[in-house]
Design an enzyme around this catalytic site. Structure first.
Site, PDB file in Angstrom:
ATOM      1  N   ASP A  54      30.629  44.767  46.669  1.00 37.83           N
ATOM      2  CA  ASP A  54      31.417  43.547  46.857  1.00 37.83           C
ATOM      3  C   ASP A  54      32.507  43.466  45.787  1.00 37.83           C
ATOM      4  O   ASP A  54      32.421  44.102  44.745  1.00 37.83           O
ATOM      5  CB  ASP A  54      30.530  42.289  46.833  1.00 37.83           C
ATOM      6  N   ASP A  56      34.115  40.750  43.616  1.00 36.63           N
ATOM      7  CA  ASP A  56      34.127  39.360  43.168  1.00 36.63           C
ATOM      8  C   ASP A  56      35.338  39.126  42.275  1.00 36.63           C
ATOM      9  O   ASP A  56      35.758  40.003  41.521  1.00 36.63           O
ATOM     10  CB  ASP A  56      32.841  39.046  42.388  1.00 36.63           C
ATOM     11  N   ASP A 125      25.397  39.477  32.270  1.00 34.27           N
ATOM     12  CA  ASP A 125      24.147  40.069  31.783  1.00 34.27           C
ATOM     13  C   ASP A 125      24.309  41.312  30.916  1.00 34.27           C
ATOM     14  O   ASP A 125      23.865  41.346  29.773  1.00 34.27           O
ATOM     15  CB  ASP A 125      23.168  40.304  32.945  1.00 34.27           C
TER      16      ASP A 125
END
Ligand code: ATP
Ligand code: MG
Length: 393
Positions: A54, A56, A125
């Site tokens: 994807d 983003d 993260d």
């Protein structure tokens, strides 16, 4: 501290590998005076020359400002509003820069404050997931020393690893997902914190854990991933029943199934089939001990009851909101196996009315995995494929 690295032949990102609509969205935001970058896994994968799943986008524009610029935009989420911009069946996620919790170890319960560009990078993260890409300048914006870690193939949390894992223990599962997927080594402090905080995973919401696990099941590394889950002790914590029943031969069989499913070229991985890979060896074991060892052959209704019991014990007890449609699909895949290859070896699989069932192709695919291990399954697989192809004509 910001470092802006203009890409050269050492870090090739080809504009062609970036989704054309994502580029359009970023250009439009920038034309209207906002900053906009490609972020997260998309940038990581482009730098690693892997096709991103994807694309983003993160931007300084607020949700309403994004909506005002794109007609095909829908704002979703109650607490933190994200923009979904739709192009046909594709949806691009555009989010306003947000800040995260960086200073304490409490479990994150909210993640919904707008923030600066730098805060947005720091809340992420792992360093390899904290990079921003500016397609106009062809530059990486690196607040987290992520580019170096990509070069050295290292997985490292952004900030103190113990704190980051305690804030959101699902990050530990994400860590081993990346280890399985891109085979980077885990930096020493991050690894130590992982090992010391495994139990924290039980504080995470089961729905989020399940969501992350489902995503992993669709990336062709489930065998490797679940070996790591076992090694670190996550399987035992999250799926106690499964972990105690899968031993020796049945565990080996599960991994053989998972490897075969991961390796299939013609099919995209399918999570119900992968979950059936765990349960089929257990169902076989249960049929053996409950019936065959007593010289009894269960009928299909009895097999169905055992299957339901197994699904409840292994999946629904630890994850009470395990989707019903998936439970039913897994049960269908498993039970169909006893129609393809009846327990009485003298009987042949019979055409059955469920062949017109919309989940029949999944059951047949599972028989395809079994066909690699057993001649009888191979024969029946060939036969049922022929019948199935004929019925489509
Ligand atoms: P995948 O390729 O599996 O989609 P991904 O890294 O893109 O991996 P996503 O779940 O799509 O994972 O998340 C997009 C980005 O959001 C990540 O790259 C990371 O920057 C950030 N992110 C996701 N989950 C977390 C988390 N639990 N804590 C902090 N940041 C996160
Ligand atoms: Mg992603």
């Amino acid at each position: 501290m910001l470092s802006k690295i203009f890409l050269d032949s050492k870090h090739p990102i080809s504009e062609k590998s970036i989704d054309a609509d994502a580029l359009k969205v970023m250009h439009r935001l920038k034309r209207h005076g906002y900053s906009a970058y490609l972020v997260g896994g998309g940038v990581r994968d482009l730098l690693l020359n892997i096709a991103p799943k994807d694309f983003d986008i993160a931007t300084s524009a607020k949700p309403d400002e994004i909506k005002a610029l794109f007609r095909n935009c829908l704002l979703i989420g109650k607490r933190f509003r994200l923009a979904h911009i739709r192009f046909g069946s594709k949806v691009l996620e555009v989010s306003t820069f947000r800040s995260g919790q960086t200073k304490d170890s409490n479990l994150i319960t909210h993640d919904n404050e707008f923030g600066t560009e730098e805060e947005d990078a720091l809340r992420r993260d792992f360093t390899i997931n904290g990079l921003f890409y500016d397609p106009q300048e062809h530059a990486i914006i690196d607040y987290v020393k992520g580019l170096k870690d990509i070069e050295n193939r290292i997985l490292r949390t952004i900030g103190n690893p113990t704190m980051r894992f305690c804030q959101d223990p699902v990050r530990m599962i994400r860590l081993i997902k990346f280890q399985a997927r891109i085979d980077f080594s885990i930096e020493a402090e991050t690894k130590k914190a992982l090992i010391e905080n495994i139990d924290e995973i039980l504080k995470s919401s089961p729905d989020r854990i399940l969501g992350e696990l489902f995503k992993i099941l669709e990336t062709k590394v489930s065998s490797k991933f679940f070996k790591l889950m076992d090694e670190y002790g996550f399987t035992h914590l999250l799926f106690p029943q499964l972990s105690s029943s899968l031993d020796g031969d049945s565990k080996e069989l599960t991994h053989r199934f998972l490897e075969l499913a991961d390796g299939q070229e013609i099919h995209q991985p399918e999570k119900n089939i992968l979950l059936a890979c765990f349960l089929y060896p257990l169902l076989e074991k249960k049929i053996q001990s409950t019936y065959l060892d007593q010289d009894k052959v269960p009928h299909l209704g009895e097999i169905y009851s055992l299957t339901k019991e197994l699904i409840t014990d292994t999946l629904v007890t630890p994850f009470p909101r395990f989707p019903r449609w998936m439970r039913e699909t897994i049960a269908f895949i498993l039970n169909a196996q006893y129609r393809f290859t009846p327990l009485d070896p003298k009987k042949r699989g019979r055409k059955f009315k469920l062949m017109s069932h919309k989940k029949f192709p999944l059951a047949l695919r599972f028989l395809g995995l079994r066909s690699f291990m057993n001649d009888r399954c191979a024969q029946e697989y060939g036969r049922f494929r022929r019948i199935n192809n004929r019925s489509k004509l």
